[in-house]
Motif scaffolding. Structure first.
Motif, PDB file in Angstrom:
ATOM      1  N   THR A 152       0.857  -1.343  -0.213  1.00  0.00           N
ATOM      2  CA  THR A 152       0.080   0.007   0.076  1.00  0.00           C
ATOM      3  C   THR A 152       0.880   1.409  -0.040  1.00  0.00           C
ATOM      4  O   THR A 152       2.205   1.131   0.302  1.00  0.00           O
ATOM      5  N   ALA A 153       0.490   2.249  -0.331  1.00  0.00           N
ATOM      6  CA  ALA A 153       1.103   3.616  -0.262  1.00  0.00           C
ATOM      7  C   ALA A 153       1.478   3.887   1.081  1.00  0.00           C
ATOM      8  O   ALA A 153       2.342   4.913   1.292  1.00  0.00           O
ATOM      9  N   ALA A 154       1.134   3.321   2.370  1.00  0.00           N
ATOM     10  CA  ALA A 154       1.909   3.415   3.408  1.00  0.00           C
ATOM     11  C   ALA A 154       3.204   2.787   3.548  1.00  0.00           C
ATOM     12  O   ALA A 154       4.212   3.310   4.467  1.00  0.00           O
ATOM     13  N   ASP A 155       3.562   1.952   2.837  1.00  0.00           N
ATOM     14  CA  ASP A 155       4.841   1.283   2.911  1.00  0.00           C
ATOM     15  C   ASP A 155       6.079   2.165   2.347  1.00  0.00           C
ATOM     16  O   ASP A 155       5.763   3.215   1.347  1.00  0.00           O
ATOM     17  N   ILE A 156       7.123   2.055   3.044  1.00  0.00           N
ATOM     18  CA  ILE A 156       8.122   2.656   2.603  1.00  0.00           C
ATOM     19  C   ILE A 156       9.510   1.930   2.963  1.00  0.00           C
ATOM     20  O   ILE A 156       9.704   1.277   4.402  1.00  0.00           O
ATOM     21  N   SER A 157      10.379   1.593   1.997  1.00  0.00           N
ATOM     22  CA  SER A 157      11.599   0.946   2.258  1.00  0.00           C
ATOM     23  C   SER A 157      12.804   1.529   2.569  1.00  0.00           C
ATOM     24  O   SER A 157      12.919   2.736   2.654  1.00  0.00           O
ATOM     25  N   SER A 158      13.716   0.873   3.383  1.00  0.00           N
ATOM     26  CA  SER A 158      14.944   1.416   3.828  1.00  0.00           C
ATOM     27  C   SER A 158      15.894   1.212   2.539  1.00  0.00           C
ATOM     28  O   SER A 158      15.707   0.425   1.781  1.00  0.00           O
ATOM     29  N   ASP A 262       0.419   9.863  -0.382  1.00  0.00           N
ATOM     30  CA  ASP A 262       1.152   9.340  -1.389  1.00  0.00           C
ATOM     31  C   ASP A 262       0.136   8.543  -2.046  1.00  0.00           C
ATOM     32  O   ASP A 262      -0.888   7.846  -1.551  1.00  0.00           O
ATOM     33  N   TYR A 263       0.115   8.314  -3.448  1.00  0.00           N
ATOM     34  CA  TYR A 263      -0.557   7.473  -4.272  1.00  0.00           C
ATOM     35  C   TYR A 263       0.114   6.772  -5.170  1.00  0.00           C
ATOM     36  O   TYR A 263       0.831   7.031  -6.102  1.00  0.00           O
ATOM     37  N   ILE A 264      -0.317   5.304  -5.275  1.00  0.00           N
ATOM     38  CA  ILE A 264       0.285   4.392  -6.277  1.00  0.00           C
ATOM     39  C   ILE A 264      -0.431   4.579  -7.432  1.00  0.00           C
ATOM     40  O   ILE A 264      -1.702   4.720  -7.535  1.00  0.00           O
ATOM     41  N   LEU A 265       0.348   4.600  -8.600  1.00  0.00           N
ATOM     42  CA  LEU A 265      -0.153   4.384  -9.951  1.00  0.00           C
ATOM     43  C   LEU A 265       0.256   3.234 -10.533  1.00  0.00           C
ATOM     44  O   LEU A 265       1.490   3.111 -10.652  1.00  0.00           O
ATOM     45  N   SER A 266      -0.897   2.439 -10.808  1.00  0.00           N
ATOM     46  CA  SER A 266      -0.478   1.141 -11.291  1.00  0.00           C
ATOM     47  C   SER A 266      -1.899   0.631 -11.945  1.00  0.00           C
ATOM     48  O   SER A 266      -2.858   0.596 -11.618  1.00  0.00           O
ATOM     49  N   LYS A 311      -6.962   1.174  -4.268  1.00  0.00           N
ATOM     50  CA  LYS A 311      -8.229   2.026  -3.979  1.00  0.00           C
ATOM     51  C   LYS A 311      -8.221   3.069  -3.506  1.00  0.00           C
ATOM     52  O   LYS A 311      -9.008   3.788  -3.778  1.00  0.00           O
ATOM     53  N   GLU A 312      -7.372   3.557  -2.616  1.00  0.00           N
ATOM     54  CA  GLU A 312      -7.378   4.974  -2.357  1.00  0.00           C
ATOM     55  C   GLU A 312      -7.063   5.956  -3.391  1.00  0.00           C
ATOM     56  O   GLU A 312      -7.586   7.102  -3.516  1.00  0.00           O
ATOM     57  N   THR A 313      -6.149   5.581  -4.206  1.00  0.00           N
ATOM     58  CA  THR A 313      -5.904   6.247  -5.430  1.00  0.00           C
ATOM     59  C   THR A 313      -7.136   6.649  -6.343  1.00  0.00           C
ATOM     60  O   THR A 313      -7.419   7.522  -6.596  1.00  0.00           O
ATOM     61  N   GLU A 314      -7.812   5.226  -6.552  1.00  0.00           N
ATOM     62  CA  GLU A 314      -9.009   5.327  -7.566  1.00  0.00           C
ATOM     63  C   GLU A 314     -10.165   6.113  -6.764  1.00  0.00           C
ATOM     64  O   GLU A 314     -10.969   7.042  -7.400  1.00  0.00           O
ATOM     65  N   ASP A 315     -10.112   6.273  -5.356  1.00  0.00           N
ATOM     66  CA  ASP A 315     -10.921   6.891  -4.661  1.00  0.00           C
ATOM     67  C   ASP A 315     -10.978   8.552  -4.787  1.00  0.00           C
ATOM     68  O   ASP A 315     -11.852   9.367  -4.853  1.00  0.00           O
TER      69      ASP A 315
END
Length: 344
Positions: A152-158, A262-266, A311-315
């Motif tokens: 999800t857009a809440a994820d962020i890597s090191s 943040d919004y994922i586009l895919s 889903k958050e992006t589409e909403d």
């Protein structure tokens, strides 16, 4: 919105130029940032830009990391910034100097300049979905069984302490810039909002390509080569049409899209794409090109499943992205058109 004055960086690039086109066609007045004045002539002569030159101003900023250089160009009521420019994955003897550090510095320079400009309400930034996953997940071997993690857009890597390739450096630059943006917003608490866009692999028709060679220079070239006879190493199984990425930048300026997110586009989420879909689209829509061997379909592009929640992006944006099959179709149409043009 329409009629507002906005600043757009990266307009000479693949995503940035499409963003410039759609901004102008949406009715915005645009200050387009370029590094060299001579770039303007080629870009403004394009068939989709030329009708809108009265709403287009060119801004020459040789060093995008110098925050003071932006200030004069944000005066006069600029309400939004679309920040697309960022160093690409190019081989160099110093990844930090040439890729990672400049990406972070440019992003912070834009944010600082916006912070000093009360008229700016939104800053939309081109980040990347690679910031969601670890380097081991991205570059390591595929696991024995598919990884069914839903990102999800809440994820962020090191990121590792040191990049070992240009591509790793590029991924690190996107992750660290995304982190720096959040830190800036938390520390400075500016009056404007940010929107971080996280696209997966971007491909589709290239508005700047005038021949086959130019069309092959970005991710679109990988797809086309695999549709011919090139066997590529495993790739991530998630893509997005360049038009959707450009459209999301423009829509990201709207107050109806929640800011500071943040919004994922895919496309084709959550399961991702399948290479067989590309071959099926080509056989269905371009049987003559297959029969003549223009598209040999002897290559391959193994895809690692990448499950994404948009889903958050589409909403927020109110639309669904163009499908993978349609993107392939549009890209192949452009390729075949350029092939025919080169025969004449």
């Amino acid at each position: 919105m329409a009629g507002d004055l906005i600043l757009v960086t990266g307009v000479s690039g693949y995503i940035g130029f499409k963003t410039l086109i759609l901004s102008l066609e949406s009715g915005f007045k645009v200050r387009a940032v370029i590094r060299k004045a001579e770039q303007a002539k080629k870009l403004e002569s394009h068939g989709r830009v030329a009708p809108h030159v009265n709403n287009l101003q060119w801004v020459v900023i040789p060093d995008l990391s110098e925050t003071d250089f932006y200030d004069p160009h944000l005066k006069g009521g600029v309400t939004g910034i679309l920040h697309v420019a960022s160093p690409l994955a190019k081989e160099t003897d110093d990844y930090d100097r040439d890729i990672i550090s400049p990406a972070i510095k440019i992003t912070i320079a834009v944010l600082n300049a916006a912070h000093r400009t009360p008229s700016v309400k939104r800053v939309v930034i081109t980040s990347s979905a690679v910031t969601l996953v670890s380097f081991a997940w991205m570059f390591g071997p595929a696991p024995p069984s598919p990884d069914l993690t839903l990102f999800t857009a809440a994820d962020i890597s090191s990121v590792p302490a040191e990049a070992s390739s240009a591509m790793e450096a590029y991924f690190a630059s996107k992750t660290l810039s995304r982190m720096a943006t959040k830190e800036f917003m938390e520390k400075e608490k500016p009056s404007f909002e940010f929107v971080n866009l996280l696209p997966t692999m971007v491909f589709g028709p290239d508005e700047l390509a005038t021949n086959v060679q130019e069309l092959m220079t970005n991710a679109s070239g990988l797809v086309l080569r695999a549709l011919m006879d090139v066997k590529l190493p495993p790739m991530i199984g998630a893509t997005v049409h360049v038009d959707d990425v450009a459209r999301a930048h423009i829509d990201g300026l709207k107050s109806s899209v929640p800011g500071n997110r943040d919004y994922i586009l895919s496309s084709d989420v959550p399961e991702g794409i399948c290479w067989d879909d590309a071959e099926r689209a080509v056989k269905s829509h371009f049987p003559e090109a297959v029969e003549k061997g223009i598209l040999k379909l002897e290559g391959s592009m193994p895809l690692k499943p990448w499950r994404l929640d948009t889903k958050e992006t589409e909403d927020a944006f109110g639309w669904k992205p163009i499908s993978y099959e349609e993107t392939v179709k549009e890209l192949v149409e452009q390729y075949l058109g350029l092939v025919e043009a080169e025969k004449k």
